[in-house]
Write a protein that holds these residues in place. Sequence first.
Motif, mmCIF file in Angstrom:
data_model
loop_
_atom_site.group_PDB
_atom_site.id
_atom_site.type_symbol
_atom_site.label_atom_id
_atom_site.label_comp_id
_atom_site.label_asym_id
_atom_site.label_seq_id
_atom_site.Cartn_x
_atom_site.Cartn_y
_atom_site.Cartn_z
ATOM 1 N N ALA A 169 1.631 3.369 -0.705
ATOM 2 C CA ALA A 169 1.449 3.464 0.744
ATOM 3 C C ALA A 169 0.007 3.798 1.092
ATOM 4 N N GLN A 172 -2.109 0.725 0.448
ATOM 5 C CA GLN A 172 -1.895 -0.306 1.474
ATOM 6 C C GLN A 172 -2.584 0.062 2.781
ATOM 7 N N ASP A 173 -2.569 1.348 3.146
ATOM 8 C CA ASP A 173 -3.261 1.771 4.376
ATOM 9 C C ASP A 173 -4.755 1.511 4.273
ATOM 10 N N ASP A 174 -5.317 1.777 3.083
ATOM 11 C CA ASP A 174 -6.748 1.539 2.890
ATOM 12 C C ASP A 174 -7.058 0.040 2.971
ATOM 13 N N ARG A 176 -5.291 -2.254 4.496
ATOM 14 C CA ARG A 176 -5.056 -2.719 5.868
ATOM 15 C C ARG A 176 -6.261 -2.431 6.761
ATOM 16 N N SER A 177 -6.838 -1.259 6.594
ATOM 17 C CA SER A 177 -8.022 -0.903 7.392
ATOM 18 C C SER A 177 -9.190 -1.828 7.080
#
Length: 455
Positions: A169, A172-174, A176-177
């Motif tokens: 997670a 994925q956040d990194d 996505r940014s």
Amino acid sequence: MTQLTPREIVRELDRYIIGQDEAKRAVAVALRNRYRRAQLPEDIREEVTPKNILMIGPTGVGKTEIARRLAKLVDAPFVKVEATKFTEVGYVGRDVESIIRDLLEASIRLVKEQYGRNVRAAASATVEDRIVELLTHSVKKKPVNPLDILLGNKPKEPELSAEDKNQLAVQQDDVRSRLRRGELEHEIVEIEVEETGPQAEIPGIEINVTEMLGGILPKKTKQRKVEVREARKILQAEEEQRMIDMDRVYSEAIERAEQHGIVFFDEIDKVAGRGGGHGPDVSREGVQRDILPIVEGSTVNTKYGPVKTDHILFIAAGAFHVSKVTDLIPELQGRFPVRVDLQPLSVEDYKRILTQPENALIRQYQLLLGVDGVSLEFDDSALTAIAECAWQDNETAENIGARRLHTLMERILNDIAFNAGGGDAPEVSVHIDADYVNRMLGTDLHRKDVRKYIL
């Protein structure tokens, strides 16, 4: 359909087409009558049929452009067909019912594009999730058993531990940014796409063999390694296709084709018989008789469902140089009650065509050569010389209307277009006047009618 008054329709057509006010008024009234008919009680609405239009005039004066712009103006399904491409029933070739099938295909494209815009935002969010998964390698392909494919069984994905889920997670956040900032556009990802082959068709039959067998044969897929920016386009189209309800698209497309469709018959004069009773004249009359039921109202069966042609607007056009309108069979003449004569273009018309429309020819060439650092300027004398030359050439040779301007402009700008461009080429400004135009065209070549000297 956009609710425009006839005056507004003509005003919009004036932005692209010079002159031909009578034809513009006729199509504007025909289009407005569709809206008026839609407001009538249902019992009388079905009895009001469109008043089809017959445009008579030489080539290159705007017949096709009027019909095309009209359909684009109201986002209506539109198809342009050459009357000479069709053969009567019993001969090998295209039959006239394929016109309505083509119109329905155009209607489906319009409706599908509209539905695609409605689901575009939701599809983009899904595409972003899929690209993030591909970049973080969270989607791992397991070997697939061919038996599972036949039985429709999907292999189960292995469960991740809580620690692995948290780590994934964060990753994925990194990603996505960074993806939203546009930092990963050139990263390579591997996606699975449907393999498309050539469309196999049987000549003379309106059945696509590939589509016919598509429900039986499994879809072939292949792995492609592409950049993220290209993967986004592929996945976006795939997601939009998945989200669109195609049954609704087909039903709405049929209704739009029936109520708002426009069919433009070009070269209608070429299927007009000239009094002969044998040979090609018989075939011409056969095509007219096949066109007749489509124009007067019938039901055409298509693979998406039946389409009624009662309220489709038909616009026919022809030069009628050799044949006359009266050479058409009387039944077909009666189905085109509105007749407009389009006038040959004058010198002033040619001059206005060069500069006034939004897609004016001068502006097109200025933008094209501006890419290579060439700034074009035409003074009034140059425009007048080009317009006079176009008019003179059309009078002394074949009259091809405004298309003559393309020929002249290519000759005038040939040297400039050839020498422009190159990494070390400086930006230049070129001023074109009447002397330059006459020098490039040759003052004495286009003003003589040599046909009168030929025995």
